[in-house]
Design an enzyme around this catalytic site. Structure first.
Site, mmCIF file in Angstrom:
data_model
loop_
_atom_site.group_PDB
_atom_site.id
_atom_site.type_symbol
_atom_site.label_atom_id
_atom_site.label_comp_id
_atom_site.label_asym_id
_atom_site.label_seq_id
_atom_site.Cartn_x
_atom_site.Cartn_y
_atom_site.Cartn_z
ATOM 1 N N HIS A 47 0.819 -1.223 0.000
ATOM 2 C CA HIS A 47 0.000 0.000 0.000
ATOM 3 C C HIS A 47 0.848 1.267 0.000
ATOM 4 O O HIS A 47 0.332 2.348 -0.230
ATOM 5 C CB HIS A 47 -0.934 0.015 1.210
ATOM 6 C CG HIS A 47 -2.031 -0.996 1.112
ATOM 7 N ND1 HIS A 47 -2.973 -0.988 0.112
ATOM 8 C CD2 HIS A 47 -2.343 -2.069 1.891
ATOM 9 C CE1 HIS A 47 -3.811 -2.002 0.278
ATOM 10 N NE2 HIS A 47 -3.452 -2.675 1.351
ATOM 11 N N GLN A 159 0.499 -12.449 6.473
ATOM 12 C CA GLN A 159 -0.549 -11.663 7.132
ATOM 13 C C GLN A 159 -1.852 -12.443 7.255
ATOM 14 O O GLN A 159 -2.315 -13.074 6.298
ATOM 15 C CB GLN A 159 -0.782 -10.358 6.373
ATOM 16 C CG GLN A 159 0.336 -9.375 6.628
ATOM 17 C CD GLN A 159 -0.027 -7.965 6.228
ATOM 18 O OE1 GLN A 159 0.508 -7.445 5.258
ATOM 19 N NE2 GLN A 159 -0.929 -7.337 6.972
ATOM 20 N N GLU A 161 -5.485 -11.731 7.687
ATOM 21 C CA GLU A 161 -6.376 -10.572 7.547
ATOM 22 C C GLU A 161 -7.615 -10.889 6.732
ATOM 23 O O GLU A 161 -8.248 -9.989 6.187
ATOM 24 C CB GLU A 161 -5.605 -9.366 6.981
ATOM 25 C CG GLU A 161 -4.754 -9.670 5.778
ATOM 26 C CD GLU A 161 -3.875 -8.507 5.341
ATOM 27 O OE1 GLU A 161 -4.006 -7.394 5.856
ATOM 28 O OE2 GLU A 161 -3.050 -8.727 4.437
ATOM 29 N N ASP A 187 -7.774 -4.742 7.306
ATOM 30 C CA ASP A 187 -8.361 -5.704 6.369
ATOM 31 C C ASP A 187 -9.122 -6.797 7.100
ATOM 32 O O ASP A 187 -10.160 -7.261 6.619
ATOM 33 C CB ASP A 187 -7.269 -6.311 5.473
ATOM 34 C CG ASP A 187 -6.972 -5.406 4.293
ATOM 35 O OD1 ASP A 187 -7.929 -4.904 3.672
ATOM 36 O OD2 ASP A 187 -5.783 -5.188 3.999
HETATM 37 C C1 3PY Z 1 -4.177 -3.996 7.817
HETATM 38 O O1 3PY Z 1 -4.479 -3.609 8.954
HETATM 39 O O2 3PY Z 1 -4.996 -4.431 6.991
HETATM 40 C C2 3PY Z 1 -2.781 -3.973 7.427
HETATM 41 O O3 3PY Z 1 -2.384 -4.662 6.537
HETATM 42 C C3 3PY Z 1 -1.859 -3.067 8.135
HETATM 43 O O4 3PY Z 1 -1.153 -2.318 7.215
#
Ligand code: 3PY
Length: 267
Positions: A47, A159, A161, A187
């Site tokens: 991002h 990640q 998310e 996310d």
């Molecule tokens: C999120 O919180 O989605 C992230 O990836 C932090 O940058």
């Protein structure tokens, strides 16, 4: 060069870091030199505005060279979301740039986590290719030393998310070669059908966040999380999170300018 994040992981100590979104050596160096307590920096090619090639190489070198070569560990977040056909070459470029670790967004199954590990480790563990003429120099070692030590020194993080990732979190964290799972609260909230944190996550999302941390720890892995302030970060450290983001370059810039103006105006 030093690798404070790995040291903190080995010592079971919480480590704090910050997010770099602006390209070029000046923002990277400024952030890395801001505090001796900064253990790591995420170079955000997802991002953030930093192009993976050749931008990440510039940012990674500036971060690790800061503080007389004792700078924070530079971790590159690659642009590809989920594990796609691009993930493999993006991890290669991130690690060739001299990164001490990679962060892959939106990894939702154990199988995908295995692909990330394979792309991040040299044979016989994985399938990472070798060929960069400068990577070893960024670490301050010879080519044979780099080849010998990279598998044990590169941190591989994915990640968590998405709703699917939450369902599979134990399997993902347990994958051999995954060092940490990293919670993206923004996310994650959206994927679970809640508004994003403002600044704290919705209570239902908070329950999921705690569960992710427990699941990672249950299989002996680290749990990382993105926060937007030192106060939020301190809470996360108390709760047992291992790797905690406390601010971003642009966030700190805006907050700092607003604070100084308020002070000047006596507000
Ligand atoms: C999120 O919180 O989605 C992230 O990836 C932090 O940058």
């Amino acid at each position: 060069a030093s690798h404070p994040l790995l040291r903190a992981f080995k010592a079971n100590k919480a480590s704090f870091g910050a997010w770099l979104t602006l390209p070029g050596t000046f923002p990277a160096r400024t952030l890395a030199q801001a505090s001796p307590h900064l253990d790591w920096v995420v170079v955000d090619c997802e991002h953030g505005l930093i192009p993976l090639v050749p931008g990440a190489a510039e940012s990674v070198t500036a971060i690790q060279d800061a503080r007389q070569g004792g700078g924070p560990s530079a971790i590159v977040r690659i642009p590809a979301t989920g594990v796609t056909a691009s993930t493999s070459w993006q991890i290669k470029h991130a690690l060739d740039a001299g990164a001490r670790g990679v962060l892959v967004p939106m990894v939702s199954t154990g199988e995908k986590a295995k692909e990330v590990v394979a792309d991040s480790r040299f044979p016989p563990v994985g399938r990472r290719g070798f060929g960069s003429p400068f990577t070893h120099g960024i670490w301050g070692v010879t080519v044979p030393e780099y080849l010998k030590s990279a598998n044990d020194n590169v941190l591989v993080m994915v990640q968590i998310e998405t709703k699917e990732a939450v369902e599979n979190v134990r399997e993902i964290a347990a994958v051999d070669g995954i060092d940490a799972v990293f919670i993206g609260p923004y996310d994650l909230s959206i994927s679970l059908g809640y508004p994003p944190p403002s600044p704290d996550p919705h209570p239902e999302v908070e329950k999921v966040i705690q569960k992710i941390c427990q699941e990672a720890h249950a299989v002996g892995k680290k749990c990382a999380i993105f926060c937007i302030s030192g106060a939020q970060g301190a809470e996360r450290a108390k709760q047992g999170f291992d790797m905690i983001n406390v601010t971003t370059d642009t966030g700190s810039m805006a907050e700092g300018i607003a604070k100084h103006l308020s002070n000047a105006l006596g507000q």
